[in-house]
Design a protein around this motif. Structure first.
Motif, PDB file in Angstrom:
ATOM      1  N   SER A  59       0.689  -1.018   0.160  1.00 61.46           N
ATOM      2  CA  SER A  59      -0.167  -0.025   0.036  1.00 61.46           C
ATOM      3  C   SER A  59       0.772   1.369  -0.027  1.00 61.46           C
ATOM      4  O   SER A  59       2.097   1.222   0.284  1.00 61.46           O
ATOM      5  CB  SER A  59      -0.855   0.005   1.255  1.00 61.46           C
ATOM      6  N   GLY A  60       0.150   2.475  -0.269  1.00 60.11           N
ATOM      7  CA  GLY A  60       0.893   3.335  -0.236  1.00 60.11           C
ATOM      8  C   GLY A  60       1.070   3.830   1.399  1.00 60.11           C
ATOM      9  O   GLY A  60       2.233   4.639   1.548  1.00 60.11           O
ATOM     10  N   THR A  61       0.330   3.492   2.169  1.00 59.85           N
ATOM     11  CA  THR A  61       0.576   3.723   3.380  1.00 59.85           C
ATOM     12  C   THR A  61       1.837   3.061   4.016  1.00 59.85           C
ATOM     13  O   THR A  61       2.652   3.536   4.776  1.00 59.85           O
ATOM     14  CB  THR A  61      -0.663   3.404   4.412  1.00 59.85           C
ATOM     15  N   ALA A  88      -3.735   8.912   5.662  1.00 62.02           N
ATOM     16  CA  ALA A  88      -2.499   7.878   5.802  1.00 62.02           C
ATOM     17  C   ALA A  88      -1.252   8.518   5.870  1.00 62.02           C
ATOM     18  O   ALA A  88      -0.232   8.146   6.418  1.00 62.02           O
ATOM     19  CB  ALA A  88      -2.435   7.087   4.481  1.00 62.02           C
ATOM     20  N   ASP A 163       4.601  12.559  -0.609  1.00 63.15           N
ATOM     21  CA  ASP A 163       3.420  11.781  -0.717  1.00 63.15           C
ATOM     22  C   ASP A 163       2.809  11.963  -2.081  1.00 63.15           C
ATOM     23  O   ASP A 163       1.792  12.910  -2.194  1.00 63.15           O
ATOM     24  CB  ASP A 163       2.451  12.015   0.581  1.00 63.15           C
ATOM     25  N   ALA A 165       0.985   9.847  -3.706  1.00 60.86           N
ATOM     26  CA  ALA A 165      -0.208   8.859  -3.925  1.00 60.86           C
ATOM     27  C   ALA A 165      -1.072   9.173  -4.937  1.00 60.86           C
ATOM     28  O   ALA A 165      -1.705   8.246  -5.474  1.00 60.86           O
ATOM     29  CB  ALA A 165      -0.743   8.463  -2.437  1.00 60.86           C
ATOM     30  N   GLU A 166      -1.221  10.413  -4.948  1.00 63.43           N
ATOM     31  CA  GLU A 166      -2.476  10.966  -5.861  1.00 63.43           C
ATOM     32  C   GLU A 166      -1.892  11.402  -7.338  1.00 63.43           C
ATOM     33  O   GLU A 166      -2.664  11.932  -8.081  1.00 63.43           O
ATOM     34  CB  GLU A 166      -3.187  11.947  -5.363  1.00 63.43           C
ATOM     35  N   GLY A 199      -2.143  -1.416  -3.520  1.00 65.56           N
ATOM     36  CA  GLY A 199      -0.893  -1.529  -3.544  1.00 65.56           C
ATOM     37  C   GLY A 199      -0.187  -0.202  -3.288  1.00 65.56           C
ATOM     38  O   GLY A 199      -0.811   0.774  -3.323  1.00 65.56           O
ATOM     39  N   TRP A 324     -10.427  16.743   1.326  1.00 67.28           N
ATOM     40  CA  TRP A 324     -10.235  16.363   2.391  1.00 67.28           C
ATOM     41  C   TRP A 324     -10.486  17.033   3.768  1.00 67.28           C
ATOM     42  O   TRP A 324     -10.214  18.292   3.812  1.00 67.28           O
ATOM     43  CB  TRP A 324      -8.507  16.079   2.210  1.00 67.28           C
TER      44      TRP A 324
HETATM   45  C1  LIG Z   1      -4.501   7.056  -1.153  1.00 65.75           C
HETATM   46  C2  LIG Z   1      -3.443   8.036  -0.331  1.00 65.75           C
HETATM   47  C3  LIG Z   1      -2.562   7.610   0.403  1.00 65.75           C
HETATM   48  C4  LIG Z   1      -2.577   6.031   0.859  1.00 65.75           C
HETATM   49  O1  LIG Z   1      -2.460   5.083  -0.041  1.00 65.75           O
HETATM   50  P1  LIG Z   1      -2.888   3.651   0.152  1.00 65.75           P
HETATM   51  O2  LIG Z   1      -2.559   2.779  -0.799  1.00 65.75           O
HETATM   52  O3  LIG Z   1      -4.435   3.379   0.209  1.00 65.75           O
HETATM   53  O4  LIG Z   1      -2.473   3.080   1.471  1.00 65.75           O
HETATM   54  C5  LIG Z   1      -1.638   8.035   1.075  1.00 65.75           C
HETATM   55  N1  LIG Z   1      -1.733   9.668   1.020  1.00 65.75           N
HETATM   56  C6  LIG Z   1      -2.755  10.292   0.245  1.00 65.75           C
HETATM   57  C7  LIG Z   1      -2.528  11.587  -0.187  1.00 65.75           C
HETATM   58  C8  LIG Z   1      -3.631   9.207  -0.424  1.00 65.75           C
HETATM   59  O5  LIG Z   1      -4.293   9.711  -1.385  1.00 65.75           O
END
Ligand SMILES: *Cc1c(COP(=O)(O)O)cnc(C)c1O
Length: 379
Positions: A59-61, A88, A163, A165-166, A199, A324
């Motif tokens: 995961s991203g976390t 996260a 981060d 993730a997005e 993931g 958010w």
């Molecule tokens: C989705 C997200 C994460 C976490 O990713 P996961 O794969 O769901 O654990 C972390 N930071 C941000 C800003 C996100 O949008």
């Protein structure tokens, strides 16, 4: 009640190559968190983010957790975190026993406010209370303005964890998301621009650190025949089967970004000339991936509020979301320190994330009908 199918905010987007890639991975026999598809996906991720290497994780976390752990962050440390983010980003700080300090957004980007951040770092340097790291969110597919704070962070010895993730595929000043901090986290959750169903990955340029992350993610198992462990590890490696899914998705990243961008342009046309509706601003050097189209609605000018718009969409089976909720407003973090906060508060109270999948005639006609109705009913 609507009998039509629901329209989701950001549903998984399958483009045809996925099933074959999954079958190939199954056929290869590597049905495990190791294998050639995982190696290939990591190589592709490094190329896509302009970094030296990637480590696929569950995961991203998990990626944020191991990024902070290998930055040496631990109990007693402070970590600055964008307050306007998904939880996260902040939870990872707690996992390593450190204390988050939240930092407000900039009106001009909605990402972390560079001036506020640097001013606070200068102040803390004078008092000997610098944070160990800062977790910076590339928000809704737009990179933060790293050029305005990352050099100063480096001089002060404050690690920058991106981060991203997005933000896979986004750029800032021509440089890809994932290459803008000292290390970065990616997510392939179901609602992100590409998905492995669940993931993530760490990307970066420090090969030694990436090897250590790979090792920590594999239960910190020593490279000997028997099971030998000298420190605590984690079971965080991405499955080889899911990596195959990720590769198939990543191959169409450019098309995905073009489609999401077209969706944003389509919304801009829908709201053109409506006073009080503003889109997420994009600094000149920013090239977002437009993961989600986000707006703010000033009810006193628009004649309808963000809540009105979300309610009307919801009644038609169309999912939209508030932006958010800032971390400093979360009950989980009540009592945490926050630097500024008013900008993120305002964005949360006025913001809407609109359904952002690639345009589909049937779906987008329905969305347009609701939006046109809300605009026509205003004032
Ligand atoms: C989705 C997200 C994460 C976490 O990713 P996961 O794969 O769901 O654990 C972390 N930071 C941000 C800003 C996100 O949008």
């Amino acid at each position: 009640m609507s009998v039509e199918p629901p329209i989701h905010l950001s549903p998984p987007d399958l483009r045809g190559g996925e099933a074959e890639a999954l079958l190939d991975a199954l056929g290869s026999g590597w049905v495990a968190p190791v294998g050639p598809q995982l190696d290939a996906f990591e190589t592709e991720l490094a190329a896509a983010t302009g970094t030296c290497g990637a480590v696929g994780l569950t995961s991203g976390t998990a990626a944020l957790h191991l990024a902070l752990l290998t930055a040496g962050v631990g109990a007693g440390d402070h970590v600055f975190v964008s307050t306007f983010t998904f939880v996260a980003s902040a939870n990872a700080v707690l996992y390593v026993g450190a204390t988050p300090v939240f930092v407000d957004s900039d009106e001009a980007s909605w990402c972390i406010d560079p001036d506020l951040l640097v001013d606070e770092l200068e102040r803390r340097q004078r008092t000997g209370t610098l944070p160990r790291a800062v977790v910076v969110t590339d928000l809704y597919g737009q990179c933060a303005e790293y050029g305005r704070f990352a050099p100063r962070c480096r001089e002060l010895g404050v690690e920058v964890v991106e981060d991203a993730a997005e933000a896979l595929g986004a750029r800032s000043g021509g440089r890809p998301a994932g290459s803008l901090g000292d290390i970065a986290a990616l997510s392939f959750n179901g609602n992100k621009l590409i998905t492995t169903s669940g993931g993530g990955a760490v990307v970066g340029d420090d090969e030694e650190r990436l090897s250590r992350i790979r090792y920590l993610a594999t239960q910190a198992r020593q490279p000997v025949a028997h099971y030998e462990h000298t420190e605590m590890g984690f079971n965080y490696r991405l499955s080889n089967v899911l990596a195959a899914l990720g590769s198939a998705q990543l191959a169409t990243l450019a098309d995905r970004i073009a489609d999401r961008t077209a969706t944003r342009v389509w919304y801009a046309e829908r709201f053109a000339g409506v006073d009080g509706v503003d889109f997420m601003p994009e600094p000149a050097a920013s090239s977002p991936n437009h993961w989600l189209t986000c707006i703010t609605v000033d009810g006193s000018r628009a004649g309808f509020s963000a809540t009105d718009l979300m309610a009307a969409l919801g009644a038609a089976g169309i999912e939209s979301r508030p932006l958010w909720k800032p971390m400093h407003l979360q009950p989980q973090f009540s009592g945490s320190a926050v630097i500024g906060g008013g900008v993120a508060d305002r964005l949360f109270s006025m913001g809407v994330a609109l359904p952002s999948a690639p345009r589909q005639d049937g779906f987008h006609d329905r969305i347009a009908a609701v939006i046109d109705g809300v605009i026509a009913g205003a004032g």
